[in-house]
Scaffold this motif. Structure first.
Motif, mmCIF file in Angstrom:
data_model
loop_
_atom_site.group_PDB
_atom_site.id
_atom_site.type_symbol
_atom_site.label_atom_id
_atom_site.label_comp_id
_atom_site.label_asym_id
_atom_site.label_seq_id
_atom_site.Cartn_x
_atom_site.Cartn_y
_atom_site.Cartn_z
ATOM 1 N N GLU A 43 4.518 4.731 -5.081
ATOM 2 C CA GLU A 43 3.737 3.634 -4.524
ATOM 3 C C GLU A 43 4.470 2.303 -4.620
ATOM 4 O OE1 GLU A 43 -0.849 2.088 -4.690
ATOM 5 O OE2 GLU A 43 0.010 2.919 -6.517
ATOM 6 N N TYR A 44 4.337 1.510 -3.543
ATOM 7 C CA TYR A 44 4.810 0.127 -3.552
ATOM 8 C C TYR A 44 4.097 -0.652 -2.466
ATOM 9 C CZ TYR A 44 7.813 0.996 0.517
ATOM 10 O OH TYR A 44 8.284 1.302 1.765
ATOM 11 N N TYR A 45 4.146 -1.970 -2.571
ATOM 12 C CA TYR A 45 3.481 -2.872 -1.639
ATOM 13 C C TYR A 45 4.499 -3.763 -0.951
ATOM 14 C CZ TYR A 45 -0.943 -1.719 -3.901
ATOM 15 O OH TYR A 45 -2.031 -1.058 -4.380
ATOM 16 N N VAL A 46 4.190 -4.122 0.293
ATOM 17 C CA VAL A 46 4.962 -5.107 1.040
ATOM 18 C C VAL A 46 3.946 -6.094 1.596
ATOM 19 C CG1 VAL A 46 6.475 -5.524 3.016
ATOM 20 C CG2 VAL A 46 6.712 -3.406 1.696
ATOM 21 N N THR A 47 4.158 -7.378 1.352
ATOM 22 C CA THR A 47 3.266 -8.405 1.886
ATOM 23 C C THR A 47 3.996 -9.170 2.977
ATOM 24 O OG1 THR A 47 2.152 -8.596 -0.245
ATOM 25 C CG2 THR A 47 1.828 -10.406 1.302
ATOM 26 N N PHE A 48 3.309 -9.383 4.094
ATOM 27 C CA PHE A 48 3.868 -10.123 5.221
ATOM 28 C C PHE A 48 3.244 -11.508 5.264
ATOM 29 C CE2 PHE A 48 4.741 -5.790 6.262
ATOM 30 C CZ PHE A 48 5.961 -5.836 6.917
ATOM 31 N N ALA A 56 -0.820 -9.933 5.904
ATOM 32 C CA ALA A 56 -1.082 -8.500 5.761
ATOM 33 C C ALA A 56 -0.377 -7.969 4.522
ATOM 34 C CB ALA A 56 -0.620 -7.729 6.990
ATOM 35 N N CYS A 57 -0.970 -6.956 3.943
ATOM 36 C CA CYS A 57 -0.381 -6.276 2.793
ATOM 37 C C CYS A 57 -0.360 -4.779 3.101
ATOM 38 C CB CYS A 57 -1.205 -6.541 1.542
ATOM 39 S SG CYS A 57 -0.484 -5.811 0.062
ATOM 40 N N VAL A 58 0.817 -4.178 2.955
ATOM 41 C CA VAL A 58 0.990 -2.751 3.214
ATOM 42 C C VAL A 58 1.161 -2.040 1.875
ATOM 43 C CG1 VAL A 58 2.470 -1.001 4.276
ATOM 44 C CG2 VAL A 58 2.081 -3.187 5.448
ATOM 45 N N ILE A 65 -0.477 5.419 4.061
ATOM 46 C CA ILE A 65 -0.046 4.032 4.192
ATOM 47 C C ILE A 65 -1.298 3.267 4.583
ATOM 48 C CG2 ILE A 65 1.321 2.383 5.525
ATOM 49 C CD1 ILE A 65 3.329 4.698 6.011
ATOM 50 N N SER A 66 -1.609 2.220 3.848
ATOM 51 C CA SER A 66 -2.750 1.390 4.229
ATOM 52 C C SER A 66 -2.254 -0.014 4.536
ATOM 53 C CB SER A 66 -3.813 1.355 3.126
ATOM 54 O OG SER A 66 -3.312 0.736 1.970
ATOM 55 N N VAL A 67 -2.913 -0.636 5.511
ATOM 56 C CA VAL A 67 -2.572 -1.992 5.917
ATOM 57 C C VAL A 67 -3.844 -2.827 5.810
ATOM 58 C CG1 VAL A 67 -1.597 -3.469 7.707
ATOM 59 C CG2 VAL A 67 -0.859 -1.077 7.540
ATOM 60 N N THR A 68 -3.782 -3.881 5.003
ATOM 61 C CA THR A 68 -4.897 -4.796 4.824
ATOM 62 C C THR A 68 -4.545 -6.092 5.528
ATOM 63 O OG1 THR A 68 -5.340 -3.801 2.658
ATOM 64 C CG2 THR A 68 -6.355 -5.949 3.112
#
Length: 186
Positions: A43-48, A56-58, A65-68
């Protein structure tokens, strides 16, 4: 969040304070972790960001894969859309390689008087479930729940898998991913 805070979250939340020896080698910085995590189903996160604000945060996890999607509402960060893509093999994608499947999305709308949540779930048999929850705040609190089900064509739910640890920008184009005509509603 700071680099140190990000790494601490990875260690405590994603790894539950039980990193393997190999995990520890890649916890030097968030980018090294993301590269390693992508290649090893961790698991890891990427924030745009746009203009310095998060949009957005992936969350890349081994099964999904979830996109908020984020915006500001009355000066506070507000989640207005949440999308979940399945990436593990299963009955619904046994013949589709290199793709992820849009399994679910949730739309949120809120103002001073009410909050509306629409949850859409795509089932393997071509059925789309839609749950709508309306919470009225004024003049007094009330809640209304409605559920609908309809047949849909799931062929547009297939989207290419990310190719590397930061290949998610195309998933931010929710206007094209969620085109009404793609839902093929009767």
């Amino acid at each position: 969040m700071s680099e140190e805070g990000t790494l601490d979250n990875i260690l405590t939340l994603s790894l539950e304070n039980k990193p393997t020896a190999e995990d520890k080698k890649h916890l030097n910085n968030a980018e090294d972790w993301a590269k390693y995590a992508f290649d090893n189903d961790k698991e890891y996160y990427v924030t745009f960001f746009k203009d310095g604000e998060p949009i957005a945060c992936v969350n890349n996890y081994f099964r999904k894969i979830s996109v908020t999607f984020l915006t500001y509402n009355n000066g506070e960060l507000f989640v207005y859309l949440y999308m979940i893509y399945n990436k593990e093999k299963g009955s619904y994608n046994k013949d589709v390689d290199g793709k992820i499947f849009l399994r679910q999305f949730e739309l949120y709308d809120e103002n001073a008087d009410k909050r509306i949540t629409n949850k859409v779930l795509f089932r393997d048999n071509g059925i789309m479930n839609v749950e709508t929850i309306t919470e009225t705040k004024r003049p007094e609190f009330s809640m209304n729940y409605e559920e609908k089900e309809t047949k849909v064509n799931l062929s547009h739910n297939w989207i290419r898998k990310p190719q590397n640890y930061k290949d998610y920008e195309y998933l931010l184009d929710h206007q094209n991913i969620l085109k009404p005509e793609y839902l093929d509603l009767p």
